[in-house]
Write an enzyme that holds these catalytic residues in place. Structure first.
Site, PDB file in Angstrom:
ATOM      1  N   SER A 147       1.255  -1.407   0.397  1.00  0.00           N
ATOM      2  CA  SER A 147      -0.175  -0.155  -0.265  1.00  0.00           C
ATOM      3  C   SER A 147       0.616   0.979   0.120  1.00  0.00           C
ATOM      4  CB  SER A 147      -1.057  -0.053   1.004  1.00  0.00           C
ATOM      5  OG  SER A 147      -2.056   1.111   1.219  1.00  0.00           O
ATOM      6  N   ASP A 223     -10.622  -5.724  -2.952  1.00  0.00           N
ATOM      7  CA  ASP A 223     -10.023  -4.807  -2.278  1.00  0.00           C
ATOM      8  C   ASP A 223     -10.239  -3.286  -1.980  1.00  0.00           C
ATOM      9  OD1 ASP A 223      -8.081  -2.769  -1.326  1.00  0.00           O
ATOM     10  OD2 ASP A 223      -6.360  -3.262  -1.710  1.00  0.00           O
ATOM     11  N   HIS A 256      -7.795  -5.995   1.025  1.00  0.00           N
ATOM     12  CA  HIS A 256      -6.391  -4.956   1.323  1.00  0.00           C
ATOM     13  C   HIS A 256      -5.362  -5.626   2.918  1.00  0.00           C
ATOM     14  CE1 HIS A 256      -4.571  -1.748   0.024  1.00  0.00           C
ATOM     15  NE2 HIS A 256      -4.186  -1.381   1.657  1.00  0.00           N
TER      16      HIS A 256
END
EC number: 3.1.2.12
Length: 278
Positions: A147, A223, A256
């Site tokens: 990320s 996600d 995620h």
């Protein structure tokens, strides 16, 4: 440098250290896993950069990297994501800015420029500390992250292609200068002129001529940040135009979380190890 803890795992040792940092204006903490091969010789070094709200601890607890690191003989270092401390400017009600959200840049705006210098901290200060104190081969370095950390890994590799032999990412923020959850932080750290943000944006760097030979990215299709924050298709398009070999794995049904990261962690470590072999 002070050792916080050391614990044997997969015949290697998981270390945690703290040390005073000039770049970040206070005490910083990092984790370093040394595989059993490090007892006899220097080993490649793989940097893992964590995402928003994380410290060095999250990937230690949930990333499941030690078995693969031991198998392939790779050291893995996990820095913190930002400066810490009561005197460090913060927005406690904003998880996308401040402590836990350093975005791997060097801030230019007050009051953040005194402490938020994560690029200089990782690429210079922590690098020197590790090189001087541990049996790692600094000529064989790779970098990956998740990320916000995927953003950091991509930009560090694009700006330092002679240093990092390999780069990969889990669900990276590929164009933080326009993403909903990073643009406000860039403005606070770097000022209002978007021209000053380009050096911290992977797609902008590629469009500006930065080159690396290949990139590996894994991205979950479920996600929750895919459309507004991550947008891997922007990296795909930039790499296609630049002739960079991008492997973009869209993983069906994955989100995620570290459940996603841990599922594919061993694949990434094996991929890096093949490129960091002597």
């Amino acid at each position: 440098m002070k050792q916080v803890s050391a614990s044997k795992a997969y015949e290697g040792v998981q270390h945690v250290y703290s040390h005073p940092s000039e770049a970040c204006g206070g005490e910083m903490t990092f984790a370093l896993y040394l595989p059993p091969q490090a007892e006899k010789s220097t080993v490649p070094l793989l940097w893992y950069l964590s995402g928003l709200t994380c410290t060095h601890q999250n990937v230690m607890d949930k990333g499941e990297y030690r078995r693969a690191a031991s198998e392939h003989g790779v050291a893995i270092i996990c820095p913190d994501t930002s400066p810490r401390g009561a005197d460090v400017p913060d927005e406690k009600d904003n998880w996308q800015f401040g402590q836990g959200a350093g975005f791997y840049l060097d801030a230019t705006q007050e009051p953040f420029s005194r402490h938020y210098n994560m690029r200089r901290y990782i690429l210079s200060e922590l690098t020197d500390l590790v090189a001087e104190n541990f049996p790692v081969d600094m000529k064989r370095q790779g970098i990956f992250g998740h990320s916000m950390g995927g953003h950091g890994a991509l930009t560090f590799a694009l700006r330092n292609p002679d240093r990092f032999r390999s780069v990969s990412a889990f669900a990276p923020i590929v164009q933080p200068s326009t993403a909903d959850w990073s643009r406000p932080a860039f403005e606070k750290y770097l000022g209002s002129d978007p021209a000053n943000w380009r050096e911290y944006d992977a797609t902008n760097l590629i469009e500006g001529g930065s080159r690396i030979s290949e990139i590996l990215v894994d991205q979950g299709t479920a996600d929750q940040f895919l459309d507004n924050g991550l947008r891997p298709w922007l990296l795909r398009d930039a790499c296609q135009k630049a002739g960079i070999d991008l492997t973009l794995n869209m993983r069906e049904g994955y989100d995620h979380s570290y459940n996603f990261i841990s599922t594919f962690m061993a694949d990434h470590i094996a991929w890096h190890a093949a490129r960091l072999a002597a």
